[in-house]
Structures are given as C-alpha cells and as structure tokens.
Design a protein around this motif. Sequence first.
Motif, PDB file in Angstrom:
ATOM      1  N   GLN A   1       0.827  -1.208   0.000  1.00 22.18           N
ATOM      2  CA  GLN A   1       0.000   0.000   0.000  1.00 22.18           C
ATOM      3  C   GLN A   1       0.866   1.264   0.000  1.00 22.18           C
ATOM      4  O   GLN A   1       0.575   2.232  -0.724  1.00 22.18           O
ATOM      5  CB  GLN A   1      -0.926  -0.002   1.209  1.00 22.18           C
ATOM      6  N   LEU A   2       1.931   1.274   0.795  1.00 23.13           N
ATOM      7  CA  LEU A   2       2.794   2.455   0.873  1.00 23.13           C
ATOM      8  C   LEU A   2       3.565   2.668  -0.424  1.00 23.13           C
ATOM      9  O   LEU A   2       3.779   3.812  -0.855  1.00 23.13           O
ATOM     10  CB  LEU A   2       3.748   2.321   2.058  1.00 23.13           C
ATOM     11  N   GLU A   3       3.978   1.587  -1.042  1.00 25.81           N
ATOM     12  CA  GLU A   3       4.718   1.716  -2.301  1.00 25.81           C
ATOM     13  C   GLU A   3       3.848   2.274  -3.411  1.00 25.81           C
ATOM     14  O   GLU A   3       4.341   2.909  -4.347  1.00 25.81           O
ATOM     15  CB  GLU A   3       5.321   0.371  -2.680  1.00 25.81           C
ATOM     16  N   GLU A   4       2.536   2.071  -3.318  1.00 25.51           N
ATOM     17  CA  GLU A   4       1.623   2.606  -4.329  1.00 25.51           C
ATOM     18  C   GLU A   4       1.603   4.132  -4.347  1.00 25.51           C
ATOM     19  O   GLU A   4       1.244   4.740  -5.353  1.00 25.51           O
ATOM     20  CB  GLU A   4       0.203   2.094  -4.079  1.00 25.51           C
ATOM     21  N   VAL A   5       1.981   4.778  -3.240  1.00 22.77           N
ATOM     22  CA  VAL A   5       1.978   6.243  -3.200  1.00 22.77           C
ATOM     23  C   VAL A   5       3.382   6.814  -3.346  1.00 22.77           C
ATOM     24  O   VAL A   5       3.603   8.005  -3.114  1.00 22.77           O
ATOM     25  CB  VAL A   5       1.311   6.768  -1.910  1.00 22.77           C
ATOM     26  N   GLY A   6       4.361   5.964  -3.710  1.00 25.33           N
ATOM     27  CA  GLY A   6       5.707   6.448  -3.980  1.00 25.33           C
ATOM     28  C   GLY A   6       6.689   6.308  -2.839  1.00 25.33           C
ATOM     29  O   GLY A   6       7.770   6.911  -2.869  1.00 25.33           O
ATOM     30  N   ILE A   7       6.357   5.501  -1.840  1.00 26.50           N
ATOM     31  CA  ILE A   7       7.274   5.276  -0.719  1.00 26.50           C
ATOM     32  C   ILE A   7       8.015   3.963  -0.953  1.00 26.50           C
ATOM     33  O   ILE A   7       7.400   2.903  -1.094  1.00 26.50           O
ATOM     34  CB  ILE A   7       6.521   5.225   0.621  1.00 26.50           C
ATOM     35  N   THR A   8       9.338   4.048  -1.014  1.00 27.95           N
ATOM     36  CA  THR A   8      10.161   2.847  -1.170  1.00 27.95           C
ATOM     37  C   THR A   8      10.437   2.250   0.204  1.00 27.95           C
ATOM     38  O   THR A   8      10.896   2.947   1.104  1.00 27.95           O
ATOM     39  CB  THR A   8      11.486   3.178  -1.860  1.00 27.95           C
TER      40      THR A   8
END
Length: 565
Positions: free
Chosen positions: A431-438
């Motif tokens: 879910q976090l990676e979907e908003v640009g968080i690696t």
Amino acid sequence: MSFRGTTPGRWRRARRRTAAITAGLAASALILTGCAESERGATGGTGEDTGVNSTFIFAASSDPKSLDPAFASDGESFRVSRQIFEGLVGVEPGTADPAPLLAESWDSSEDGLSYTFQLKEGVKFHDDTAFNAEAVCFNFDRWYNFEGLQQSESVSYYYNSLFRGFADSPDTAVYGSCEAVSETEVTVNLAQPFAGFIAALSLPAFAMQSPTALEEFNADDIGGSAEAPVLSEYAKSHPVGTGPFKFDSWDVGQQVEVSAFDGYWGEQGQVQKVIFRVLDDPQARRQSLEAGTIDGYDLVAPADTKALADAGFKIINRDPFTILYLGINQEVKALADPLVRQALSHAIDKEALVRQTLPEGTQVASQFIPPIVNGYNEDVPTYEYDPERAKELLAEAGYADGLTLEFNYPTGVSRPYMPTPEQVFTNLSAQLEEVGITIEAAPDKWSPDYLDRVQGSSDHGIHLLGWTGDYNDTDNFVGVFFGREKPEFGFNNPDLFNALDEARQVSKLEEQTPLYEEINADIAEYVPAIPLAHPAPSLGFAPRVESYPASPVNDEVFNMITLSE
C-alpha cells in the motif's frame, strides 16, 4: 473508598473454574482425537485420581523474554508468569476488571494517596517462605530502587510506564513508601494520585515474588545494554511465586516446564504439569494440534479457524481488547514532518488490511483504545484511505520524487494483535509503495532482538507493534504509549504528556471522560503512530479440552482448565 472481596480465596478459585466450565460447554461439541502423552494422572486437588491426562502441552509462539515478570513486557513471558506468580489484585473472570487475589480487600484514603490491603492468610511461596506484609513491601521497594540498566525502558517497561520514577528520581515517582502494619495488613503510600493504581496491580509485572529467592539468586544482577539486556540467574532458572504452578525448567528455544505446587492455597485443578513448547511458525502450531502432540495454542491464523473447527477442534475467541498500530519514529527526519505522517495515514486501506490479514471479528481502529474503554471519542480526526491525497501531502513535504523508509517488523512470533506479522508487513508495504514510498524491509526475530531495537533504541523507522490491554483503564493504552518521551516514537510533546498526567490522577469517571476524549482527538491530529485495528484473537484446542478460561486481558491460569480425558 473500599473494595471488599465477597468470597474467600479458595472458594473464589472454584467459582472461576465453574465460570470457565459454563463458557466451555456453550462452545462447539467435542470429537475424540489423539492426546499428548501423560506423565501422571490428575487428582483435581482432592488426592483422588480422575483418570485424565494431567500433562497439558501449550504451543508458545516464542521463548519468554524473562522469567522475572518485573523485567518483562511481552505476552509469552506473562503467559508463563501467570502460572507461577500472583499479585495482590487479580482479574474478574472473563473481564478486564480488577478483583481480589492475594489481597482479600483494600481501602483507600480520600486523597487517593494511601491504600491499605488486607492479605490472605496462610499463603506460601514455592520455596516454603511466608507471603506476608513484609514480602509485599520488599517487592514494592525493589521496584522503586531499580538502578542504572534496571531502569531502562526495555527492562522495567511497566514500572517505567506506570510508576514514572525511582528512588533516584522521586520528583516524578508515583510510589512513595510501604508499611507492614501486621503480618496480614500492609499500607502502600503514593507520592501522587494514580487513578489506575488498583487495576495496574493485576499486571504480572507487579506480581509478588519471594524476597528470599530474589536475593539468593541475584534477581537484579542484569548485564548487557538497554538494547540487549542479559538476564539474571533468577530470571533464567529460579522464579519463585505463590501461584498454582512452580517452575521446573527452561530449555531455551525448546520449552518451559512448570508443575503443580503441592502447597498452593487455592484449587490445583486437573492439570498437574504444563509444557510451553516453543513453535514460532503458525503452520507448525496447527500441524502439531492436528497431530495430537500439543493440546492447544494461541493466535490461530485467520485462515485456519474454520478448517480446524470443521475437523472437530475447539476454537475459542477472545473479546477484542487489543490495538495494532504502525509505529512512527520521529527521530527519522522525514517522519518528524506531520505532513509525512498524515500521508502515511491516507495511504493505508485499513479495511483491506483487516479483511486480508486479521481474524474474523476484528474492528478497524480510529484511535488507540477499543470502543469499550473510557474516553473513546467518535469524533476524532480521521484519515480516510486516499492515495492521491497521500501523494499530494508527500509532495508538499518535499518528497514529490519519492521517499525511502525503513520498515521494521518482527519474525518468529504471533501476537494477539498481530497473528501473522509477515503478512501485515507485506500488505502495508504494498500500500505504501503505491503512493511512492520505497520500503526497506528490516525484519528482526521477536525475542530478543525486535523489542529491544524498537523500544530500547532509536535505530528503527516505521514499525509494527501493538498492545493487548492489561486492564480496563484508558491510561493503560494511551498513557503507556504517549505519556512521556520514549525511544519507540522519538518525540517530545510536553502538552500531551501533561494532559495525560492530569487525566490519570482524576478519580471520578465523569470528570475523567471528557479529558480523555480531548486527548484522543489531539493524538489523532498529531499522528504519533497510526492505529490500524482491534483484532479478536482466536485459540485452538484439542477436543479433550472441555473448557479454557479465555480472558480479554490474557489472565488465563491453567489450573482452571477442565479436561475430559
């Protein structure tokens, strides 16, 4: 104010057992299955052999962190502690409410600074020394006089969180002094009011331990560091309490064994020997139950409950009294920015997380206390799942091109608030990676590495942790989490700390409630961490288990188990 126990101790234990039997008979019907090997028949405390297999094997998800409950904060340590130790105050069966245990009654002064306890007579520690008022004062003074490493957050977590200060920091301390009035009467004086004092005493961390054993086996002689404390001889192999079971052995990585204490003041019950077998893999626990090599285990994986029930095993659900949260360490520069913390909140689909990784009956969380706890506020600020808004907030914070975060999570453990940590980590990471968080994955084995790293150092980022409420008091949740500066969260918010200090000292519920409602709203706005869910843990048992004393606060003593064979 006073609390008078209406039942003598021995009869109260019998009443607990009756309540457990009633609850168990209301559950699913039993089907014959294989049983673990018996070492001896149970006597039920009467001397007459009942013919049941008296050895009960329970699968633990990890080793205990410590056999000295004063230096523990984890569920597996406390599960063992509750068999060996008892406190002045216990818990009313099936609830989170305090009830008499080693103290048969108590009175408090009008100013809330003095508590006088009437103690149960004729109680012995497992080393055959007497439990009395002097032993009570010895324990209170021991906690108050912790020094150096003993005072660290990762060692004396509960005394730190609830009593706030030690002999070398009396200005912040809640505890004042203790006076043994007679063998069976003791007065504890507080330096400042603490509305949750009586309820807090039901915690295993404040159980009564043998002064003789504590001194003989150097209980306070711990080494190492706050990040990696080294246990004392007492905490590894000589714990001595007043409980229905005495300690036998701890084979680290394998199992802990306890056996019935012949001199116990209460009812021994059918179970005469308990083996806590360490099985850190959820699949291995299920397979062991199916194979008949264990009698039960906690934290049944959500995907396994129906299959086990259909196969004739008993599934018991605890009422949800938990919180799972995504911790945020503001020592990390990006996480100190409230815009980033808000972005993380908007990036998480809590409904999907609950549906895909947590047990049936789990509730989505909007704040850090369950709805049944005083001060729950229906109007706290919320952060709906909105990935686009999360991206906007990250850009506003200067991370339009993305952000890299370390994500700490535990392995080799199942917790009541998190039966499958790896699944929760995987779900949230996606879910976090979907908003640009690696995401940089940072797994650590639960015992001893994970808790020491997350709670005892600043060397972590966002992280998974949670809480099973110990008693029904708001301070036991938000006060423990956010009542003062802690390495886990890495922030200093004097206004919040002061508000929580004020609320915990207010004894009248009608005056305390609005204070906690405002505090919960402030916490939601500040976002020191993200409340995710209130999971409903499940336990699984062999069909021979007729009843098990399931408790929302895990106050489960195995002499209350009833068996059919």
